[in-house]
Motif scaffolding. Structure first.
Motif, mmCIF file in Angstrom:
data_model
loop_
_atom_site.group_PDB
_atom_site.id
_atom_site.type_symbol
_atom_site.label_atom_id
_atom_site.label_comp_id
_atom_site.label_asym_id
_atom_site.label_seq_id
_atom_site.Cartn_x
_atom_site.Cartn_y
_atom_site.Cartn_z
ATOM 1 N N TRP A 1 1.334 -0.112 -16.493
ATOM 2 C CA TRP A 1 1.321 -1.255 -15.427
ATOM 3 C C TRP A 1 0.473 -0.421 -14.329
ATOM 4 N N LEU A 2 -0.669 -0.792 -13.668
ATOM 5 C CA LEU A 2 -2.258 -0.517 -13.119
ATOM 6 C C LEU A 2 -1.691 -1.027 -11.432
ATOM 7 N N THR A 3 -0.956 0.598 -11.118
ATOM 8 C CA THR A 3 -0.336 0.434 -10.220
ATOM 9 C C THR A 3 -0.135 1.980 -9.024
ATOM 10 N N SER A 4 -0.401 2.033 -8.143
ATOM 11 C CA SER A 4 0.737 3.346 -7.865
ATOM 12 C C SER A 4 1.513 3.265 -6.673
ATOM 13 N N PRO A 5 2.569 4.887 -7.140
ATOM 14 C CA PRO A 5 4.485 4.810 -6.108
ATOM 15 C C PRO A 5 3.910 4.472 -5.045
ATOM 16 N N PRO A 6 4.868 4.283 -4.293
ATOM 17 C CA PRO A 6 4.686 4.031 -2.804
ATOM 18 C C PRO A 6 4.420 4.819 -2.328
ATOM 19 N N VAL A 7 4.538 5.889 -2.068
ATOM 20 C CA VAL A 7 3.908 7.509 -1.168
ATOM 21 C C VAL A 7 2.968 7.925 -1.654
ATOM 22 N N VAL A 8 1.738 7.827 -0.770
ATOM 23 C CA VAL A 8 0.347 8.707 -1.108
ATOM 24 C C VAL A 8 1.004 10.445 -1.312
ATOM 25 N N GLY B 1 13.108 17.668 -5.824
ATOM 26 C CA GLY B 1 13.707 18.041 -5.209
ATOM 27 C C GLY B 1 13.516 16.809 -4.080
ATOM 28 N N GLY B 2 14.320 17.313 -2.699
ATOM 29 C CA GLY B 2 13.499 16.024 -1.581
ATOM 30 C C GLY B 2 12.545 15.979 -1.220
ATOM 31 N N LEU B 3 12.391 14.844 -1.084
ATOM 32 C CA LEU B 3 11.253 13.845 -0.266
ATOM 33 C C LEU B 3 10.609 14.483 1.221
ATOM 34 N N ALA B 4 9.305 15.702 0.184
ATOM 35 C CA ALA B 4 8.827 16.375 1.450
ATOM 36 C C ALA B 4 7.576 16.799 0.568
ATOM 37 N N PRO B 5 6.435 16.760 1.362
ATOM 38 C CA PRO B 5 4.894 16.857 0.515
ATOM 39 C C PRO B 5 4.806 17.699 -0.521
ATOM 40 N N GLU B 6 5.218 19.068 -0.128
ATOM 41 C CA GLU B 6 5.565 20.760 -0.767
ATOM 42 C C GLU B 6 6.255 20.018 -2.475
ATOM 43 N N ASN B 7 7.030 19.267 -2.584
ATOM 44 C CA ASN B 7 7.641 18.924 -3.385
ATOM 45 C C ASN B 7 6.933 18.081 -4.434
ATOM 46 N N PHE C 1 7.661 5.621 4.211
ATOM 47 C CA PHE C 1 8.615 4.865 3.386
ATOM 48 C C PHE C 1 10.137 5.252 4.103
ATOM 49 N N ASP C 2 10.249 6.627 4.569
ATOM 50 C CA ASP C 2 11.664 6.500 5.333
ATOM 51 C C ASP C 2 11.870 5.308 6.749
ATOM 52 N N ASP C 3 11.421 4.852 6.943
ATOM 53 C CA ASP C 3 11.375 3.764 8.426
ATOM 54 C C ASP C 3 11.732 2.344 7.228
ATOM 55 N N PHE C 4 10.922 2.136 6.043
ATOM 56 C CA PHE C 4 11.297 1.240 5.623
ATOM 57 C C PHE C 4 12.142 0.695 4.623
ATOM 58 N N ASN C 5 12.856 2.493 4.132
ATOM 59 C CA ASN C 5 13.689 2.519 3.243
ATOM 60 C C ASN C 5 15.710 2.112 4.385
ATOM 61 N N ALA D 1 0.620 -1.436 -0.301
ATOM 62 C CA ALA D 1 -0.204 -0.142 0.388
ATOM 63 C C ALA D 1 0.831 1.340 0.652
ATOM 64 N N PRO D 2 0.534 2.245 -0.819
ATOM 65 C CA PRO D 2 1.062 3.671 -0.393
ATOM 66 C C PRO D 2 1.607 3.970 0.761
ATOM 67 N N VAL D 3 2.154 4.298 1.376
ATOM 68 C CA VAL D 3 2.313 4.735 2.686
ATOM 69 C C VAL D 3 2.700 6.391 2.929
ATOM 70 N N ASP D 4 2.636 7.272 4.044
ATOM 71 C CA ASP D 4 3.472 8.796 4.213
ATOM 72 C C ASP D 4 4.916 8.712 3.870
ATOM 73 N N LEU D 5 5.563 9.551 4.139
ATOM 74 C CA LEU D 5 7.129 10.096 4.236
ATOM 75 C C LEU D 5 7.964 9.555 5.208
ATOM 76 N N GLY D 6 6.929 9.479 6.192
ATOM 77 C CA GLY D 6 7.452 8.984 7.868
ATOM 78 C C GLY D 6 7.379 7.237 7.150
#
Length: 278
Positions: free
Chosen positions: A253-260, A177-183, A109-113, A102-107
């Motif tokens: 591919w009928l998919t979504s990126p991993p970040v909401v 840019g950086g991994l931030a919602p505003e980007n 996503f960072d934990d998985f990374n 499922a897509p996840v928030d950036l927090g």
């Protein structure tokens, strides 16, 4: 020189004085770094992935697709055995395609990374803490896995011929840019115009990575598009940005990126062989 480097790739040796994806830009000033094994170069991007990899002369890439995708930790253990059977070590790994639940928030996503990065570090894949391995990570709309799995791995080996034409460009979503919602480009805008802006931004970044890797994108290549949305005029947009699409087409591919809130992702690659592994 190519033969000497070929014997070192995947064994963690240094044949000479060599150089020291996901979502977002590849960064690092646009400079490629030659892997210590001598078999490929990469675009440094961060802890989680590189922006892409390209085979050096005398080398080629092989895609290893799991017949049944494995959970990430189990998949890496399976790859360890597969590479050992081929006379290689984990340092021959140049790229990974993941599928997530499922897509996840950036927090998250960072934990998985962090966990993913640790698995690579355990195997000696990193170069002075820099991750050279390209990565795509997307979420299937239908029948997603229960947890992140490895779908395909890309490895480098000595080429039977001249080599030097294969590449893997890491997945890129519309975070510029950086991994931030505003980007996020056109954040929250799912209108036709908003989706076109997203796709255009991703396509520009993919094209930039291809150029910085110094590969010939006019050769036969696989171009993958990952989105759950219909993007108006997408084929023409792709042909304008990556002319090889006019000849080789693209895979949707009928998919979504991993970040909401990220809605569109792409990658591309050229490999010399595809092989299935159990």
């Amino acid at each position: 020189m190519a033969a000497a480097a070929a014997s070192a790739v995947g064994r963690g040796e240094r044949p000479g004085a060599g150089g020291a994806a996901g979502v977002g830009r590849s960064g690092a000033g646009g400079l490629t770094v030659t892997h210590r094994g001598g078999g490929y170069r990469y675009l440094p991007a961060g802890d989680a992935y590189s922006g892409g990899v390209a085979a050096e002369p005398g080398f080629e890439f092989v895609a290893l697709t799991f017949a049944e995708p494995k959970p990430v930790a189990e998949g890496f253990a399976r790859l360890d055995r597969e590479l050992a059977a081929r006379g290689l070590t984990a340092s021959a790994l140049v790229g990974v395609h993941l599928r997530s639940q499922a897509p996840v928030d950036l927090g998250a996503f960072d934990d998985f990374n962090v966990r993913y990065h640790a698995l690579l570090a355990e195997r000696g894949v990193l170069e002075d803490a820099v991750n050279p391995v390209a990565r795509t990570n997307v979420v299937p709309v239908h029948a997603p896995p229960a947890e992140p799995v490895i779908h395909t791995a890309f490895v480098v080996r000595a080429a039977a011929g001249a080599g030097g034409t294969d590449f893997v460009v890491a997945g890129c979503g519309e975070i510029i840019g950086g991994l931030a919602p505003e980007n996020i480009v056109a954040r929250g805008d799912l209108s036709p115009a908003g989706l076109t802006r997203k796709a255009s931004a991703v396509l520009a970044e993919i094209g930039d990575r291809v150029r910085r890797l110094g590969v010939d994108a006019s050769v036969a290549a696989t171009v993958n598009v990952y989105t759950s949305h219909e993007v108006t005029g997408l084929p023409d947009l792709l042909v304008d940005g990556l002319p090889v699409v006019a000849r080789s087409g693209f895979v949707r591919w009928l998919t979504s990126p991993p970040v909401v809130e990220v809605e569109f992702e792409m990658d591309c690659h050229r490999v010399s062989a595809w092989q299935a592994i159990p």
